[in-house]
Design a protein around this motif. Sequence first.
Motif, mmCIF file in Angstrom:
data_model
loop_
_atom_site.group_PDB
_atom_site.id
_atom_site.type_symbol
_atom_site.label_atom_id
_atom_site.label_comp_id
_atom_site.label_asym_id
_atom_site.label_seq_id
_atom_site.Cartn_x
_atom_site.Cartn_y
_atom_site.Cartn_z
ATOM 1 N N GLN A 67 -36.666 -16.951 76.698
ATOM 2 C CA GLN A 67 -37.422 -15.743 76.373
ATOM 3 C C GLN A 67 -37.144 -14.616 77.363
ATOM 4 N N ASN A 68 -36.955 -14.927 78.636
ATOM 5 C CA ASN A 68 -36.749 -13.899 79.656
ATOM 6 C C ASN A 68 -35.325 -13.344 79.664
ATOM 7 N N GLY A 69 -34.481 -13.740 78.714
ATOM 8 C CA GLY A 69 -33.121 -13.233 78.604
ATOM 9 C C GLY A 69 -32.109 -13.978 79.452
ATOM 10 N N VAL A 70 -32.557 -15.029 80.146
ATOM 11 C CA VAL A 70 -31.641 -15.819 80.963
ATOM 12 C C VAL A 70 -30.898 -16.811 80.067
ATOM 13 N N LEU A 71 -29.577 -16.879 80.256
ATOM 14 C CA LEU A 71 -28.754 -17.784 79.468
ATOM 15 C C LEU A 71 -29.167 -19.231 79.718
ATOM 16 N N TYR A 72 -29.463 -19.945 78.640
ATOM 17 C CA TYR A 72 -29.795 -21.370 78.732
ATOM 18 C C TYR A 72 -28.525 -22.209 78.588
ATOM 19 N N LYS A 73 -27.693 -21.869 77.587
ATOM 20 C CA LYS A 73 -26.433 -22.593 77.390
ATOM 21 C C LYS A 73 -25.509 -21.862 76.439
ATOM 22 N N ASN A 74 -24.217 -22.136 76.569
ATOM 23 C CA ASN A 74 -23.166 -21.704 75.641
ATOM 24 C C ASN A 74 -22.569 -22.960 75.032
ATOM 25 N N ASP A 75 -22.391 -22.977 73.734
ATOM 26 C CA ASP A 75 -21.764 -24.115 73.066
ATOM 27 C C ASP A 75 -20.580 -23.626 72.244
ATOM 28 N N SER A 76 -19.438 -24.313 72.372
ATOM 29 C CA SER A 76 -18.276 -24.036 71.528
ATOM 30 C C SER A 76 -18.363 -24.936 70.310
ATOM 31 N N VAL A 77 -18.510 -24.322 69.151
ATOM 32 C CA VAL A 77 -18.729 -25.060 67.906
ATOM 33 C C VAL A 77 -17.458 -25.016 67.067
ATOM 34 N N PRO A 78 -16.912 -26.172 66.684
ATOM 35 C CA PRO A 78 -15.672 -26.178 65.894
ATOM 36 C C PRO A 78 -15.895 -25.674 64.465
ATOM 37 N N PHE A 79 -14.868 -25.020 63.940
ATOM 38 C CA PHE A 79 -14.882 -24.550 62.557
ATOM 39 C C PHE A 79 -14.886 -25.757 61.625
ATOM 40 N N GLN A 80 -15.671 -25.713 60.567
ATOM 41 C CA GLN A 80 -15.806 -26.834 59.641
ATOM 42 C C GLN A 80 -14.649 -26.932 58.644
ATOM 43 N N ASN A 81 -13.736 -25.971 58.667
ATOM 44 C CA ASN A 81 -12.594 -25.965 57.752
ATOM 45 C C ASN A 81 -13.025 -26.035 56.286
ATOM 46 N N ASN A 82 -14.059 -25.314 55.960
ATOM 47 C CA ASN A 82 -14.624 -25.338 54.607
ATOM 48 C C ASN A 82 -14.621 -23.936 54.001
ATOM 49 N N ILE A 83 -13.478 -23.318 53.955
ATOM 50 C CA ILE A 83 -13.381 -21.955 53.420
ATOM 51 C C ILE A 83 -13.655 -21.976 51.918
ATOM 52 N N TYR A 110 -23.624 -27.172 64.011
ATOM 53 C CA TYR A 110 -23.801 -28.183 65.049
ATOM 54 C C TYR A 110 -25.286 -28.409 65.300
ATOM 55 N N THR A 111 -25.597 -29.477 66.003
ATOM 56 C CA THR A 111 -26.977 -29.817 66.343
ATOM 57 C C THR A 111 -27.167 -29.643 67.842
ATOM 58 N N VAL A 112 -28.275 -29.031 68.211
ATOM 59 C CA VAL A 112 -28.580 -28.782 69.619
ATOM 60 C C VAL A 112 -30.005 -29.263 69.912
ATOM 61 N N HIS A 113 -30.202 -29.814 71.099
ATOM 62 C CA HIS A 113 -31.527 -30.255 71.550
ATOM 63 C C HIS A 113 -32.120 -29.129 72.399
ATOM 64 N N LEU A 114 -33.300 -28.629 72.006
ATOM 65 C CA LEU A 114 -33.968 -27.550 72.721
ATOM 66 C C LEU A 114 -35.376 -27.977 73.096
ATOM 67 N N PRO A 115 -35.596 -28.361 74.364
ATOM 68 C CA PRO A 115 -36.938 -28.758 74.779
ATOM 69 C C PRO A 115 -37.909 -27.585 74.675
ATOM 70 N N PRO A 116 -39.177 -27.869 74.411
ATOM 71 C CA PRO A 116 -40.165 -26.782 74.300
ATOM 72 C C PRO A 116 -40.184 -25.928 75.577
ATOM 73 N N THR A 117 -40.311 -24.631 75.376
ATOM 74 C CA THR A 117 -40.409 -23.695 76.495
ATOM 75 C C THR A 117 -41.282 -22.517 76.068
ATOM 76 N N PRO A 118 -42.110 -21.991 76.979
ATOM 77 C CA PRO A 118 -42.943 -20.836 76.617
ATOM 78 C C PRO A 118 -42.078 -19.672 76.138
ATOM 79 N N GLY A 119 -42.406 -19.091 75.005
ATOM 80 C CA GLY A 119 -41.675 -17.954 74.459
ATOM 81 C C GLY A 119 -40.482 -18.324 73.605
ATOM 82 N N GLY A 120 -40.086 -19.591 73.628
ATOM 83 C CA GLY A 120 -39.000 -20.039 72.761
ATOM 84 C C GLY A 120 -37.620 -19.594 73.222
ATOM 85 N N TYR A 121 -36.697 -19.562 72.272
ATOM 86 C CA TYR A 121 -35.291 -19.274 72.535
ATOM 87 C C TYR A 121 -34.783 -18.190 71.586
#
Length: 126
Positions: A67-83, A110-121
């Motif tokens: 919520q405070n604008g601080v980066l939590y994580k970057n994830d590189s997600v592969p293309f699904q090749n489903n044009i 992709y699936t990501v695990h996000l633990p609860p945090t005040p203000g969310g993501y």
Amino acid sequence: MKQKLLFIAITLLTISQSSNAAHLVGGELSYRCMGNNNYEVTLTIYRDCFSNGAQFDPTAVISIFRQNGVLYKNDSVPFQNNIRQLPNVAPNNCTTLPRTVCTEKGTYIYTVHLPPTPGGYTITHQ
């Protein structure tokens, strides 16, 4: 004065050549709660079928911020090749789309695990 006019004419002739653009048409980013603080994130990208310069990237970077604008994580997600080509359908009877309009859609999931945090993501892609 004649030299100025000649310079302007040459300049206009030089910059009036045709140009082509190759770019993406747009995109959508959504998520779905899978339970236990796991979320399925889907990035959908739309591109012009006839474009040879705006290909789908092999991976897309999804950034997640607290919520405070601080980066939590970057994830590189592969293309699904489903044009998939979208139908060329006008939104109503008063509109006619040119036959030269063609849009393709591709997704990154992709699936990501996000633990609860005040203000969310905030989930982003750029």
